[in-house]
Design a protein around this motif. Structure first.
Motif, short mmCIF file in Angstrom:
data_model
loop_
_atom_site.label_atom_id
_atom_site.label_comp_id
_atom_site.label_asym_id
_atom_site.label_seq_id
_atom_site.Cartn_x
_atom_site.Cartn_y
_atom_site.Cartn_z
N GLY C 333 5.50 -4.96 -11.90
CA GLY C 333 4.58 -4.94 -10.69
C GLY C 333 5.16 -4.47 -9.60
N SER C 334 6.34 -4.86 -9.52
CA SER C 334 7.24 -4.69 -8.32
C SER C 334 7.45 -3.28 -8.37
CB SER C 334 8.30 -5.54 -8.29
OG SER C 334 9.48 -4.71 -7.99
N THR C 335 7.67 -2.44 -9.37
CA THR C 335 7.71 -1.17 -9.57
C THR C 335 6.42 -0.32 -8.81
OG1 THR C 335 9.11 -1.29 -11.51
CG2 THR C 335 8.29 1.01 -11.06
N MET C 336 5.41 -0.90 -9.45
CA MET C 336 4.05 -0.19 -9.10
C MET C 336 4.15 -0.42 -7.62
SD MET C 336 0.64 -1.46 -10.35
CE MET C 336 0.72 -1.82 -11.91
N SER C 337 4.34 -1.33 -7.01
CA SER C 337 4.53 -1.38 -5.60
C SER C 337 5.42 -0.63 -4.79
CB SER C 337 4.71 -2.93 -5.22
OG SER C 337 4.73 -3.07 -4.01
N GLN C 338 6.57 -0.72 -5.28
CA GLN C 338 7.50 0.19 -4.62
C GLN C 338 7.19 1.69 -4.90
OE1 GLN C 338 10.07 -1.08 -2.69
NE2 GLN C 338 8.85 -2.95 -3.42
N ILE C 339 6.64 2.04 -6.06
CA ILE C 339 6.02 3.49 -6.05
C ILE C 339 4.72 4.00 -5.15
CG2 ILE C 339 5.19 5.21 -7.57
CD1 ILE C 339 6.44 3.80 -9.82
N GLY C 340 4.15 2.92 -4.94
CA GLY C 340 3.08 2.99 -3.79
C GLY C 340 3.61 3.28 -2.49
N TYR C 341 4.74 2.61 -2.27
CA TYR C 341 5.60 2.86 -0.94
C TYR C 341 5.88 4.59 -0.90
CZ TYR C 341 5.90 -1.62 1.10
OH TYR C 341 5.64 -2.94 1.53
N MET C 342 6.39 4.91 -2.17
CA MET C 342 6.72 6.30 -1.88
C MET C 342 5.73 7.29 -1.97
SD MET C 342 9.37 5.90 -5.46
CE MET C 342 10.09 4.58 -5.69
N MET C 343 4.71 6.98 -2.78
CA MET C 343 3.46 7.88 -2.48
C MET C 343 2.93 7.81 -1.27
SD MET C 343 2.87 9.38 -5.27
CE MET C 343 1.14 9.61 -6.29
N LEU C 344 3.07 6.71 -0.60
CA LEU C 344 2.56 6.46 0.73
C LEU C 344 3.30 7.35 1.81
CD1 LEU C 344 0.89 5.20 3.16
CD2 LEU C 344 2.51 3.24 3.09
N ALA C 345 4.61 7.40 1.58
CA ALA C 345 5.37 8.23 2.39
C ALA C 345 5.03 9.77 2.18
CB ALA C 345 6.96 7.82 1.98
N ALA C 346 4.81 10.04 0.61
CA ALA C 346 4.73 11.36 0.17
C ALA C 346 3.13 11.86 0.83
CB ALA C 346 4.86 11.66 -1.20
N GLY C 347 2.56 10.92 0.89
CA GLY C 347 1.17 11.27 1.47
C GLY C 347 0.99 11.53 3.06
N LEU C 348 1.93 10.84 3.53
CA LEU C 348 2.01 11.00 5.00
C LEU C 348 2.63 12.27 5.55
CD1 LEU C 348 3.43 7.54 5.99
CD2 LEU C 348 1.30 8.43 6.44
#
Lengths: 99, 275, 647
Positions: C333-348
């Motif tokens: 679950g934490s991995t999913m969340s952390q990848i969410g952070y990466m995707m967020l940054a990539a989406g920015l």
């Protein structure tokens, strides 16, 4: 002198032969009726030969006779074979090839 | 035209007869009538060669072949008058009548015009004219028809031929078989009894009498029994009395009378001798 | 949502020729590939030797790749900033009409970092696996699969065109499937492998459609061609490509709505979870988005969608992490969340790409560290994964505890640890771009603090709640050494940001962003983030640490917890939205096929058959009947002739 009566006679004989083929059941009689039809045709051919004054019609009638001879030979052999195996000369008995 | 008007009713009647006679032999004979009449018409129509062919080949050979086959198949084989296919006879009659009517009306309507006649064509002789045509214009058809005829002859041979599946029984084997049958089932090994021979009658249709006066069934052919043409021996014997009376022969004492069969009285006193 | 687009400068991919050590780039892929071939196919020839030495061969090939990557990295550093893009054309893969696809490699700062991560972490995990899988009779095959995965992942990141990326993409999917289901005798593992495979297919459809659309639009799948021509394509097309790529990324990176497979994927051996489902493969989606920056920069709708997906996922994963008692699922679950952070940054966009990669690297370190630590714990606890059966392990597994603690501090963003730098930067950028998204990211950081602290407390502190007969012990050296190395990297990963080094290093790929003033000074934001995380940690302490942890999960819990335990009903959602309609559709189609199509076919046949049954009566076998037909025909012909002649 018209030759029409000959032709009419030919037509009548042909029709009688045809009806004979349709109604008789003895294979031999059926064959005879076929011969009758052939003869009727021959009469017409010879009549037309005279009408037109050349021999082609007679030659054709001659050919018909030869073919009839061949046909009778083979046909009678077939009838004999069927009779030998089925003890019957009726064309209606040989009716296995059907639905 | 005289010949035509005489012959045509004969032909039509004979042809109609083919439709209605019940025995094949009669049909063949009626067909012969038609064919012979036709040959005469050919003569009238100036076709002497075809006249000869019609008489010799058609009537003489082909029709006789028919008769042979009729004999082989059985002279008495006749159609029963009950139609097996429903509606066939009615339909055939209707279609035939319609066809005949249409054809007759159609050709009757046509005016053929003046008859040319065979005078010019037959100038060199009818047979020579036909030969000239056959060997020139129709030579290939002639060859083909010859091949057809040979093929048909071969075909008939093949069809009529029966392959022998077992070796033919020799006379010795047959004799041995006969004795074996006698040993096993008591079947009489000798020849069948001869038919009866009477003072006035000597025929295959008369059964022989056994010593006790009864009939020997084995002495007449099964076929004749099946046809019901076997004569009765007592009936024949009854016939003898009136004849004897007629001839003035005094009544014989039955006790003294010779046996109707048997070698003892066979040669001495026969009716023929007396006559 | 307002995102900065106008000022984006998209660098064009224009690789120069490879020389020196860089011309050996192909060997980086070829080594593990050869290892996989030898291990998987050679077993039949020399089973004994393979079983004895196979794992060392597998480790050696990856280590060789790592050495080459390191050499290539320094060779790249030695080059001018302008020509830090190197291409290598191996051979023409295939040529069909206008489509010509080469086996081309591209080496630039972005995949230089990826190469180091994959081969470096990969080597450590290979070494760890030697110990972890020691008693597994199929260890040789395991290493073959691991090598296959590494090779496929390297193909994915090194390829110079999208089709090559797709090749690697499918390759890692296959390796992931094989490794999740490695213990296929367990029905749950087999089902999890199947689930991962199927859900990944959904994402793959997106990627393959995106590639097809790119070929249709640009006539090529090469990065260089597309990046040069992308500005000429229509806005709609670019958005479509971007959204399709995002779908592919969602599948591979377990982003909502294709997230359901990741937690189940923990059925695989723990090194697999560490390598594939934490450090490398699941970050392929982030790589894809960053690599396709020339598309996303011009596709605002796709970028917005990326941000939304990422924000939802980072909260979703965090919530899942709070409720799970299975240590690996909590980490997943934490991995999913952390990848969410990466995707967020990539989406920015340009501002975020570098930080996405930065967080990807640090996450690769600390998450691999923690997964391997979890594996070490499981190793000592007889493969029990339930944290409620742990407790007080810090004394019995000191090395594992200390290394795990380094990873823990890194992930929650404890100051000066690697996660602190990377996550802080992402939150800062998000706040600068959009307040709402930034706040969500901030909230996510707080929840991260909570669930990681909960995990730590339940595992290493408190009372012993062990199953009877379990004797925890420290793992062998071959397992602890990689832990130590990874712990060190987790602590020191932040140095990459020194002087904005990573941002400048990646600039040739990601472009240079204009500096945006965040709404608050950076120091204030950092303080706020740390405070929020501290709140989460404190909450965990009060809720978990101070109380006795029950050995069985309490059943009377709030609906939120129940939902989180049920993966926030992700499976049910899939079931209701996809599976059941799909099943109904299939049933309907079957019925239609049976009743409609078959009915028409069979009915037609039956009708024809019935007609024939009637019609065949005409064939009665009587010659005279046939002759009657013939004579009837003659009559008709004669009549027709007469009619024609008289008319």
């Amino acid at each position: 002198m018209s030759l029409t009566p000959y032709i009419v006679l030919s037509a009548i004989l042909f029709t009688i032969g045809a009806v004979g083929v349709l109604t008789r059941r003895n294979a031999l009689v059926v064959f005879m009726c076929v011969e009758l039809m052939l003869n009727a045709c021959n009469l017409a051919l010879v009549t037309f030969a005279k009408q037109h004054g050349n021999l082609d019609g007679q030659v054709a009638a001659f050919f018909v006779m030869v073919v009839a001879a061949a046909e009778v030979v083979v046909g009678l052999a077939i009838i004999m074979t069927i009779f030998r195996t089925r003890r019957s000369a009726s064309v209606d008995d040989a009716s296995l090839l059907k639905y | 035209m005289t010949a035509f008007w005489i012959l045509s009713p004969v032909m039509v009647l004979a042809a109609l007869g083919i439709l209605f006679v019940r025995k094949a032999v009669h049909a063949a004979l009626l067909l012969a009538v038609v064919m012979m009449s036709l040959s005469v018409l050919y003569l009238v129509l100036e076709a002497p060669f075809l006249f000869a062919v019609q008489v010799i080949v058609y009537t003489g050979a082909i029709l006789m072949l028919f008769l042979f086959v009729v004999m082989l198949v059985g002279v008495d084989a006749s159609d029963s008058s009950v139609e097996t296919i429903r509606g066939q006879r009615l339909a055939a009659t209707l279609v035939g009548l319609a066809l005949g009517a249409v054809l007759v009306l159609a050709v009757g309507q046509v005016s053929l015009g003046a008859v040319t006649g065979m005078g010019a064509a037959n100038a060199d002789g009818n047979v020579e004219g036909i030969a000239a045509l056959l060997f020139t214009r129709y030579v290939f058809a002639f060859e083909a028809i010859a091949a057809l005829l040979i093929t048909a002859a071969l075909g008939a041979m093949v069809l009529a031929h029966r392959e022998r599946l077992t070796p033919k029984q020799t006379q010795g084997e047959m004799a041995a078989q006969r004795m074996r049958d006698y040993a096993e089932s008591g079947k009489h090994p000798g020849p069948l009894p001869a038919p009866g021979v009477y003072a006035r009658h000597n025929a295959v249709d008369t059964p022989a009498l056994l010593p006790d006066g009864s009939i020997s069934e084995l002495s007449v052919s099964r076929v004749m029994q099946a046809r019901g043409v076997v004569r009765s021996a007592p009936a024949l014997a009854d016939d003898i009395d009136p004849i004897a009376r007629q001839l003035g022969v005094p009544d014989q004492d039955p006790a003294r009378a010779p046996e109707t069969s048997g070698k003892s009285g066979a040669v001495t006193d026969t009716e023929e001798d007396r006559a | 949502m307002s995102l900065s687009l106008a000022d984006a400068q998209i660098p064009v991919v224009d690789p120069g020729a490879a020389d020196g050590v860089l011309s050996l780039l192909w060997l980086v892929i070829a080594l593990p590939l050869a290892g996989a071939v030898v291990l998987l196919l050679g077993g039949a020839l020399a089973r004994g030797a393979m079983d004895r030495w196979g794992h060392w061969l597998g480790t050696a090939t990856v280590a060789g790749s790592f050495a080459l990557s390191l050499a290539a990295f320094f060779a790249l550093l030695g080059r001018d900033e302008a020509d830090r893009q190197v291409g290598q054309s191996l051979w023409t893969w295939f040529e069909a009409g206008g489509l010509k696809v080469g086996m081309d490699l591209l080496y630039d700062p972005l995949n230089a970092l990826f190469l180091l991560l994959i081969t470096g972490v990969g080597t450590l995990i290979h070494v760890y696996s030697i110990g972890y899988m020691e008693h597994d009779p199929r260890r040789r095959r395991f290493f073959g699969y691991l090598n296959l995965f590494v090779a496929a992942m390297l193909v994915l990141v090194l390829s110079a065109n999208f089709l090559g990326v797709f090749l690697g993409w499918e390759g890692v999917g296959l390796a992931s499937y094989l490794l999740i289901g490695f213990w296929q005798h367990k029905p749950s593992a087999a089902a999890a492998a199947k689930k991962a495979f199927v859900i990944n297919r959904v994402g793959d459809i997106g990627l393959s459609l995106a590639i097809a659309l790119m070929f249709a639009t640009f006539g090529s799948t090469d990065f260089s061609v597309i990046s040069a021509a992308s500005s000429e394509a229509g806005q709609g097309t670019l958005n479509a490509i971007g959204l399709l790529l995002l779908l592919g990324a969602c599948g591979k990176s377990a982003q909502v709505p294709l997230q359901a497979w990741l937690l189940d994927a923990m059925e695989g051996p723990t090194p697999v979870s560490a390598l594939i489902h934490a450090a490398t493969m699941v970050t392929a989606g982030v790589y894809l988005v960053v690599r396709s920056n020339f598309i996303f920069e011009l596709a605002p709708a796709a970028q917005t969608a990326t941000v939304v997906v990422a924000t939802v996922t980072l909260l979703w994963g965090a919530v899942l992490g709070c409720a799970k008692d299975d240590i690996k699922k909590a980490l997943a679950g934490s991995t999913m969340s952390q990848i969410g952070y990466m995707m967020l940054a990539a989406g920015l966009g340009v501002a975020g790409y570098a930080f996405a990669i930065f967080h990807l690297l640090t996450h690769g370190f600390f998450k691999a560290n923690m997964f391997l630590g979890a594996g070490s714990v499981m190793h000592g606890m007889d493969d029990d994964v339930d944290m409620r059966h742990y407790g007080g392990l810090r004394k019995y597994m000191p090395v594992t505890f200390l290394t795990f603690a380094m990873g823990y501090l890194a992930i929650i963003g404890f100051p000066l640890f690697s996660g602190f730098w990377s996550k802080d930067k992402i939150i800062e950028t998000a706040l600068a771009e959009n307040l709402l998204v930034g706040l969500c990211a901030l909230l996510g950081a707080g929840i991260t603090g909570f669930y990681m602290t909960r995990l730590m407390l339940m595992t290493f502190f408190g009372e012993k709640r062990w199953e009877p007969g379990v004797h925890p012990h420290e793992s062998p050296k071959v397992m602890t050494v990689p832990l130590v190395v990874l712990a060190a990297l987790s602590v020191l990963g932040g140095v990459l940001l020194l002087g904005d080094w990573i941002v400048e290093f990646l600039a040739p790929v990601t472009g240079v962003a204009e500096h945006h003033e965040p709404p608050l000074p950076a120091l204030v934001i950092t303080t706020i983030v740390v405070a929020v995380v501290a709140l989460g940690v404190a909450a965990a302490w009060f809720l978990v640490g101070r109380k006795e942890v029950p050995r069985t999960a309490p059943t009377e819990v709030s609906p939120v917890v129940r939902a989180a335990r049920a993966d926030l009903y992700g499976d049910q959602l899939n079931d209701v939205l996809v599976v059941r309609p799909g099943t109904s559709l299939a049933r309907g189609l079957t019925t239609m096929d049976r009743v409609g199509v078959d009915g028409v076919v069979e009915g037609g046949a039956a009708a024809l058959g019935g007609l024939s049954t009637v019609g065949r009566r005409l064939q009665n076998g009587f010659v005279r009947s046939y002759a009657l037909s013939v004579v009837g025909g003659v009559l008709l012909v004669v009549l027709a002739l007469l009619a024609v002649n008289l008319a």
